[in-house]
Design a protein around this motif. Structure first.
Motif, PDB file in Angstrom:
ATOM      1  N   UNK A 101       0.781  -1.177  -0.171  1.00  0.00           N
ATOM      2  CA  UNK A 101      -0.123   0.046   0.086  1.00  0.00           C
ATOM      3  C   UNK A 101       0.851   1.493   0.011  1.00  0.00           C
ATOM      4  N   UNK A 102       0.682   1.958  -0.820  1.00  0.00           N
ATOM      5  CA  UNK A 102       1.361   3.234  -0.928  1.00  0.00           C
ATOM      6  C   UNK A 102       2.915   3.021  -0.970  1.00  0.00           C
ATOM      7  N   UNK A 103       3.399   1.945  -1.741  1.00  0.00           N
ATOM      8  CA  UNK A 103       4.805   1.336  -1.832  1.00  0.00           C
ATOM      9  C   UNK A 103       5.322   0.784  -0.549  1.00  0.00           C
ATOM     10  N   UNK A 104       4.449   0.771   0.408  1.00  0.00           N
ATOM     11  CA  UNK A 104       4.827  -0.043   1.608  1.00  0.00           C
ATOM     12  C   UNK A 104       4.544  -1.506   1.688  1.00  0.00           C
ATOM     13  N   UNK A 105       5.266  -2.302   2.216  1.00  0.00           N
ATOM     14  CA  UNK A 105       4.824  -3.737   2.198  1.00  0.00           C
ATOM     15  C   UNK A 105       4.080  -4.004   3.513  1.00  0.00           C
ATOM     16  N   UNK A 143      -8.515   2.128  10.150  1.00  0.00           N
ATOM     17  CA  UNK A 143      -7.421   2.749  10.366  1.00  0.00           C
ATOM     18  C   UNK A 143      -6.282   2.712   9.476  1.00  0.00           C
ATOM     19  N   UNK A 144      -5.889   1.273   9.128  1.00  0.00           N
ATOM     20  CA  UNK A 144      -4.691   1.342   8.137  1.00  0.00           C
ATOM     21  C   UNK A 144      -5.057   2.045   6.826  1.00  0.00           C
ATOM     22  N   UNK A 145      -6.442   1.829   6.428  1.00  0.00           N
ATOM     23  CA  UNK A 145      -6.657   2.345   5.051  1.00  0.00           C
ATOM     24  C   UNK A 145      -6.547   3.888   5.034  1.00  0.00           C
ATOM     25  N   UNK A 146      -6.695   4.450   6.330  1.00  0.00           N
ATOM     26  CA  UNK A 146      -6.842   5.836   6.351  1.00  0.00           C
ATOM     27  C   UNK A 146      -5.551   6.680   6.403  1.00  0.00           C
ATOM     28  N   UNK A 147      -4.347   5.803   6.731  1.00  0.00           N
ATOM     29  CA  UNK A 147      -3.066   6.157   6.738  1.00  0.00           C
ATOM     30  C   UNK A 147      -2.330   6.108   5.488  1.00  0.00           C
ATOM     31  N   UNK A 148      -1.370   7.140   5.290  1.00  0.00           N
ATOM     32  CA  UNK A 148      -0.459   7.239   4.293  1.00  0.00           C
ATOM     33  C   UNK A 148       0.948   7.400   5.199  1.00  0.00           C
ATOM     34  N   UNK A 149       2.079   6.565   4.869  1.00  0.00           N
ATOM     35  CA  UNK A 149       3.249   6.507   5.716  1.00  0.00           C
ATOM     36  C   UNK A 149       4.144   6.707   4.497  1.00  0.00           C
ATOM     37  N   UNK A 150       5.150   7.654   4.625  1.00  0.00           N
ATOM     38  CA  UNK A 150       6.423   7.814   3.806  1.00  0.00           C
ATOM     39  C   UNK A 150       7.380   8.391   4.522  1.00  0.00           C
ATOM     40  N   UNK A 151       8.750   7.937   3.848  1.00  0.00           N
ATOM     41  CA  UNK A 151       9.983   8.421   4.453  1.00  0.00           C
ATOM     42  C   UNK A 151       9.950   9.823   3.864  1.00  0.00           C
ATOM     43  N   UNK A 152      10.513  10.812   4.798  1.00  0.00           N
ATOM     44  CA  UNK A 152      10.813  12.054   4.476  1.00  0.00           C
ATOM     45  C   UNK A 152      12.283  12.327   4.218  1.00  0.00           C
TER      46      UNK A 152
END
Length: 152
Positions: A101-105, A143-152
């Protein structure tokens, strides 16, 4: 008299457009960037529409309408592999989903019929995340589907 009707029609039309535009803008989000012990900076964004909230401390909490649902904390990326191994080998763990999801495994599992957990490996980083939810499978997914997680 004709000018007054036109003016009133114009005002009513503008009020309708403004009301419609306000109704369409119901999406909102909140983001925090966390400094992880390994030096990574990880941005966590939550879609906060429908009264969802996220705290700024670690472990962070995601709540809905005042009820705490999920709690998240950061792990080293190699710990992600350990969690996936536990999901595969522990008889109390039932794999529910896995993918990207969004490039995160990620892997999603239920443990002992009581906890719904996500292990997430954050792309292009040395960081992972554990997102635990003791409420329900549906609440964990939301909750998981509402998250977007990225490295800055």
């Amino acid at each position: 008299m004709n000018k007054i009707k036109k003016l009133i029609t114009c005002i009513v039309s503008l009020a309708c457009v403004a009301t419609f535009a306000a109704g369409c803008s119901s999406s909102s989000s909140m983001s925090y960037t966390f400094s992880v012990d390994n030096g990574d900076s990880i941005k966590v964004s939550l879609d906060t529409s429908d009264k969802y909230k996220i705290t700024s401390d670690v472990p962070f909490t995601i709540s809905h309408d005042g009820e705490d649902l999920s709690q998240g904390t950061f792990i080293q990326s190699d710990a992600y592999e350990q969690y996936t191994n536990v999901v595969e080998t522990d008889e109390k763990a039932v794999l529910l989903d896995s993918g990207t999801k969004d490039g995160n495994d990620y892997v999603f599992w239920c443990y002992d019929g009581k906890e719904y957990n996500y292990a997430i490996k954050i792309a292009d980083s040395n960081t992972g995340m554990i997102l635990g939810n003791p409420v329900s499978e549906e609440a964990a997914k939301e909750c998981f589907n509402r998250l977007t997680i990225t490295k800055e």
